[in-house]
Every structure is written in structure tokens, then in C-alpha cells.
Design an enzyme around this catalytic site. Structure first.
Site, short mmCIF file in Angstrom:
data_model
loop_
_atom_site.label_atom_id
_atom_site.label_comp_id
_atom_site.label_asym_id
_atom_site.label_seq_id
_atom_site.Cartn_x
_atom_site.Cartn_y
_atom_site.Cartn_z
N GLY A 69 -21.58 -45.50 20.47
CA GLY A 69 -20.51 -46.50 20.60
C GLY A 69 -19.15 -45.88 20.41
N THR A 77 -11.18 -41.26 27.86
CA THR A 77 -10.76 -39.88 27.58
C THR A 77 -9.91 -39.85 26.32
OG1 THR A 77 -10.78 -39.35 29.92
CG2 THR A 77 -9.40 -37.97 28.52
N SER A 103 -24.43 -47.04 26.54
CA SER A 103 -25.72 -46.83 27.23
C SER A 103 -26.86 -46.89 26.21
CB SER A 103 -25.73 -45.47 27.91
OG SER A 103 -24.61 -45.35 28.77
N GLU A 185 -23.60 -33.48 22.13
CA GLU A 185 -24.02 -34.31 23.28
C GLU A 185 -23.91 -33.51 24.58
OE1 GLU A 185 -21.96 -38.06 23.54
OE2 GLU A 185 -22.61 -38.38 25.60
N THR A 312 -15.21 -36.54 30.68
CA THR A 312 -15.19 -36.14 32.10
C THR A 312 -15.08 -34.62 32.24
OG1 THR A 312 -12.79 -36.22 32.37
CG2 THR A 312 -13.98 -38.30 32.70
N ASN A 313 -15.46 -34.16 33.42
CA ASN A 313 -15.40 -32.71 33.64
C ASN A 313 -13.98 -32.17 33.65
OD1 ASN A 313 -18.13 -32.75 33.63
ND2 ASN A 313 -18.42 -32.02 35.72
C1 LIG Z 1 -22.75 -44.39 33.34
C2 LIG Z 1 -21.92 -44.07 32.14
C3 LIG Z 1 -22.53 -43.97 30.90
C4 LIG Z 1 -21.75 -43.75 29.76
N1 LIG Z 1 -22.35 -43.77 28.52
C5 LIG Z 1 -21.58 -43.78 27.42
C6 LIG Z 1 -22.16 -44.00 26.12
O1 LIG Z 1 -23.37 -44.13 25.99
N2 LIG Z 1 -21.33 -44.13 25.06
C7 LIG Z 1 -19.98 -44.00 25.17
O2 LIG Z 1 -19.29 -44.14 24.16
N3 LIG Z 1 -19.39 -43.76 26.37
C8 LIG Z 1 -20.17 -43.65 27.49
N4 LIG Z 1 -19.58 -43.43 28.73
C9 LIG Z 1 -18.13 -43.33 28.81
C10 LIG Z 1 -17.60 -41.99 29.26
O3 LIG Z 1 -17.66 -41.06 28.22
C11 LIG Z 1 -16.19 -42.28 29.77
O4 LIG Z 1 -16.32 -42.92 31.02
C12 LIG Z 1 -15.38 -41.05 29.90
O5 LIG Z 1 -15.06 -40.53 28.64
C13 LIG Z 1 -14.08 -41.32 30.68
O6 LIG Z 1 -13.38 -42.42 30.18
P1 LIG Z 1 -12.86 -43.56 31.18
O7 LIG Z 1 -14.04 -44.03 31.97
O8 LIG Z 1 -12.12 -44.55 30.36
O9 LIG Z 1 -11.90 -42.83 32.18
P2 LIG Z 1 -10.38 -42.42 31.93
O10 LIG Z 1 -10.22 -41.83 30.58
O11 LIG Z 1 -9.51 -43.60 32.26
O12 LIG Z 1 -10.16 -41.29 32.99
C14 LIG Z 1 -9.91 -41.56 34.37
C15 LIG Z 1 -9.69 -40.24 35.09
O13 LIG Z 1 -8.53 -39.57 34.57
C16 LIG Z 1 -8.87 -38.25 34.14
N5 LIG Z 1 -8.14 -37.91 32.92
C17 LIG Z 1 -7.86 -38.75 31.89
N6 LIG Z 1 -7.18 -38.08 30.93
C18 LIG Z 1 -7.04 -36.80 31.36
C19 LIG Z 1 -6.42 -35.64 30.81
N7 LIG Z 1 -5.81 -35.67 29.63
N8 LIG Z 1 -6.46 -34.49 31.54
C20 LIG Z 1 -7.05 -34.45 32.75
N9 LIG Z 1 -7.63 -35.54 33.33
C21 LIG Z 1 -7.64 -36.69 32.64
C22 LIG Z 1 -10.35 -38.29 33.84
O14 LIG Z 1 -10.94 -37.02 33.97
C23 LIG Z 1 -10.85 -39.26 34.92
O15 LIG Z 1 -11.05 -38.58 36.13
C24 LIG Z 1 -20.35 -43.59 29.88
C25 LIG Z 1 -19.74 -43.63 31.16
C26 LIG Z 1 -20.50 -43.88 32.28
C27 LIG Z 1 -19.81 -43.96 33.60
#
Ligand SMILES: Cc1cc2nc3c(=O)[nH]c(=O)nc-3n(C[C@H](O)[C@H](O)[C@H](O)COP(=O)(O)OP(=O)(O)OC[C@H]3O[C@@H](n4cnc5c(N)ncnc54)[C@H](O)[C@@H]3O)c2cc1C
Length: 330
Positions: A69, A77, A103, A185, A312-313
Site C-alpha cells: 500500500g 513516482t 495489487s 521488490e 517506473t523504468n
Molecule cells: C498494474 C499495476 C500494479 C501496481 N501495483 C502496485 C502495488 O501493488 N502497490 C503500490 O503501492 N503501487 C503499485 N503500482 C503503482 C506503481 O508503482 C506506479 O504506477 C508507479 O510508481 C508510477 O506512478 P504513477 O502511476 O502515479 O505515474 P506518475 O508518477 O504520474 O508518472 C507518470 C510518468 O511520468 C514519469 N515521471 C514521473 N516523475 C518522473 C521523474 N522525476 N523523472 C523522470 N520521469 C518521471 C514516469 O516515469 C511516468 O512515465 C502498480 C501500478 C500498476 C500499473
């Protein structure tokens, strides 16, 4: 395998964990690496003696399983912006807020929760980590379906009362626990190469048996060979992480490298194999003629998730550049 014997493990270290998880994955069998390697190991490092003796045997026995969570609608991010609040009330903590992408919350017994305990402190400072029984009144779990067909969840937390001793580690210092768990993780996420190895084997068997017209094609042979190189690289990076875990370290740059490489290798593999088969590669499992019973289409739709799961990568590349190579934060 890796856990010390005092906590019911075999004390054999990271390599044995890798081999066990690798073999189970190869044969399509479940292994809850996230609870054991990420959360369990973090509790082992930061938890109190009481927490360790109560929880670790249950985690090891599969009686205690975790959803993670961390993420919220406005904190992905930038996780340190999380707003879910935990307020102390006598012998309890009261949690209010919302998480997204929790998840496995629908199949887990507990949530490893990051919540804000000091709203006035700098944002990385006022966060704490908790172990919360998913059955606690006030938690609502709603499904979110991904394009690959797998389920994740959003979770709503309304006056959720948990005991004071659900707090893991030092109050307001949860960022360190969460970072440690996230590093581990990524090691887990990176170590998913045996299913790719198996994917190559099955694809090659399929082409040999069903599409002999393709076996001499230089494009096909090169694509399959390149995929094999990529998958073996991913395996080598995972083994590097296992070696570091073996020496008691938490691989940060190496975990990020392993996760980036194996997640992108999975996407490339499915894209390449679908390209080789042409329109047939698009058929899903409901179509009788679907090659490999639709595994390519399914894998292609499911594989992008690993690019964002665990951070994210893009962000992993930042970790490699900053924490790994010492470049300044851009
Ligand atoms: C199917 C799925 C399962 C998941 N399971 C879990 C889980 O079990 N528990 C949990 O807590 N989370 C989970 N996540 C969340 C996951 O860790 C987040 O989606 C991820 O950290 C990105 O956050 P966001 O989706 O808010 O995207 P954002 O943070 O809004 O990012 C959007 C885009 O901007 C880019 N970006 C943002 N900031 C930067 C930066 N400083 N430098 C370069 N690029 C940047 C990102 O790389 C991305 O491409 C899951 C996500 C998915 C899709």
C-alpha cells in the site's frame, strides 16, 4: 531459503532463493516472493523482537501474505507526497485515505502500508509504515482491471483502527523502511527471467512443429537469438542481485538495472515473436488457431505493467544515474 534459521528459514542465502523462485516460475507455480523477500526481509531488519517472532513464522508459512500500500492517486513516482493519514488515538492508530494499485489486496491477508504520521514535517520525514490486517473494519477493496486481464485494486480507508504495535520501525522514519522494501521488490521483479526462458523454448518448439516455413528465415533466427542473449543478460543481472543479498546488502542500483532490463526484455520478446508470426500472433486464447494457446497476445498485453510496477523504468534509470553513479539529481 535465505531466511536465518532462527526465523524458520534454511539460512542458505540469496542464491538458493533465486534458484527456488526461478524453478517455480519456470514451471508456472506460484511463489509469494513479495511477502517473503520484500516485506518479510524488511520486517526482519526494522521490526521489533515481538513483531519478528509473531509475524515472520506466519509469513514463512504463507499464513500472512501482503499487498503493498504505497501508491495513491496523487502520489506515484513522487511517493513522498502521500496523504493517507495515520493518527494516534490511545492504544490505536486511526487510518484515513485512499490507495491505488494495491495489487493482491483481494487475495492477501495484510497490507504493508505507508501513511503520513506527521503532516508538518518535510514530506520524506513524516511517513511511517504499518502492517494492517486486510479484514480490519473500514477498508474497502475495489477491483481495477488491467489491459492484460490481471486485477489490481483501489483501496479506501475510513476510520480504520489498528493496534499501536502495528507500526514497524521508528515513527516518522518509514521512508527508509519503504525504500528498503522497494529496493528488494525490484530485485524480485527483475528475477522473473525463467518464464522468459520458457517462453523462448516454447516459441522455438512451436515454430519447428507448426511453422517449418520460418525456421530458415534469417530474420526469425536473428530475432530469437537476440532474445536469448537479452534473457540471459537479465538472468545474469538477477544473479548479481542474489550475490549482493547473500552478502547482506540491499542491491539498489543493481535491483534497478535488473528490473529495467528484465521488464523491457519481456516486452521486446513478445513484440518480436508476434511480429514473426504476423496476424496469427494477435489471436487470443479463445481462438482455436491461436499459436501457443494465445500466450503471445496475453504476454504482450501483460508485459508493460512491469515497466511501472515497483517504480517506473524512467525512475529506475534516475536511480542508476544518481544513487548508483553519483550524478547530481537533475
Ligand atoms: C498494474 C499495476 C500494479 C501496481 N501495483 C502496485 C502495488 O501493488 N502497490 C503500490 O503501492 N503501487 C503499485 N503500482 C503503482 C506503481 O508503482 C506506479 O504506477 C508507479 O510508481 C508510477 O506512478 P504513477 O502511476 O502515479 O505515474 P506518475 O508518477 O504520474 O508518472 C507518470 C510518468 O511520468 C514519469 N515521471 C514521473 N516523475 C518522473 C521523474 N522525476 N523523472 C523522470 N520521469 C518521471 C514516469 O516515469 C511516468 O512515465 C502498480 C501500478 C500498476 C500499473
Amino acid at each position: 531459503m535465505a531466511w536465518p534459521e532462527q526465523y524458520g528459514g534454511k539460512g542458505k542465502g540469496g542464491f538458493f532463493t533465486f534458484i527456488l523462485s526461478d524453478e517455480l516460475q519456470y514451471h508456472g507455480l506460484p511463489y509469494d516472493s513479495m511477502s517473503i523477500t520484500s516485506v518479510g526481509s524488511t520486517i526482519m531488519t526494522f521490526g521489533s523482537d515481538e513483531q519478528k517472532s509473531e509475524w515472520l513464522p506466519k509469513i514463512q508459512a504463507g499464513e500472512m501474505t501482503f499487498a503493498l500500500g504505497y501508491t495513491e492517486p496523487n502520489a506515484g513516482t513522487d511517493l513522498a507526497s502521500l496523504q493517507t493519514r495515520a493518527v494516534r488515538d490511545g492504544d490505536e492508530w486511526v487510518i484515513n485515505g485512499q490507495k491505488i494499485y494495491t495489487s493482491s489486496a483481494h487475495v492477501s491477508t495484510h497490507v504493508w502500508l505507508a501513511a503520513r504520521t506527521d503532516p508538518d514535517a518535510p514530506k520524506h520525514r513524516g511517513i511511517s509504515t504499518f502492517v494492517v490486517d486486510i479484514k480490519t473494519p473500514g477498508i474497502t477493496v475495489r477491483p481495477l482491471w488491467t489491459m492484460g486481464g490481471s486485477r489490481t485494486n483501489e483501496t479506501f480507508w475510513e476510520d480504520v483502527r489498528i493496534p499501536a504495535d502495528a507500526l514497524v520501525g521508528e515513527l516518522d522514519r518509514g521512508w527508509y523502511q519503504a525504500s528498503n522494501a522497494l529496493d528488494l521488490e525490484r530485485v524480485v521483479l527483475g528475477a522473473s527471467t525463467s518464464r522468459l526462458r520458457r517462453g523462448i523454448e516454447e516459441f522455438v518448439d512451436y515454430v519447428k512443429a507448426e511453422r517449418p516455413d520460418l525456421v530458415d528465415d534469417p530474420f526469425v533466427r536473428t530475432s530469437v537469438a537476440e532474445t536469448k542473449v537479452d534473457v540471459e543478460m537479465a538472468r545474469a543481472l538477477s544473479l548479481t542481485c542474489a550475490a549482493l543479498v547473500d552478502t547482506g546488502m540491499t542491491p539498489t542500483m543493481e535491483g534497478a538495472m535488473s528490473k529495467v532490463w528484465s521488464s523491457e526484455t519481456a516486452e521486446h520478446m513478445y513484440s518480436r515473436f508476434m511480429e514473426i508470426l504476423g496476424p496469427a500472433g494477435l489471436l487470443d486464447r479463445d481462438e482455436q488457431e491461436a499459436p501457443l494457446e494465445g500466450a503471445l497476445e496475453r504476454g504482450w498485453l501483460a508485459s508493460p505493467i512491469s515497466r511501472f510496477g515497483g517504480g517506473t523504468n524512467d525512475v529506475q534509470r534516475r536511480i542508476i544515474a544518481t544513487r548508483g553513479l553519483g550524478l547530481p539529481r537533475g
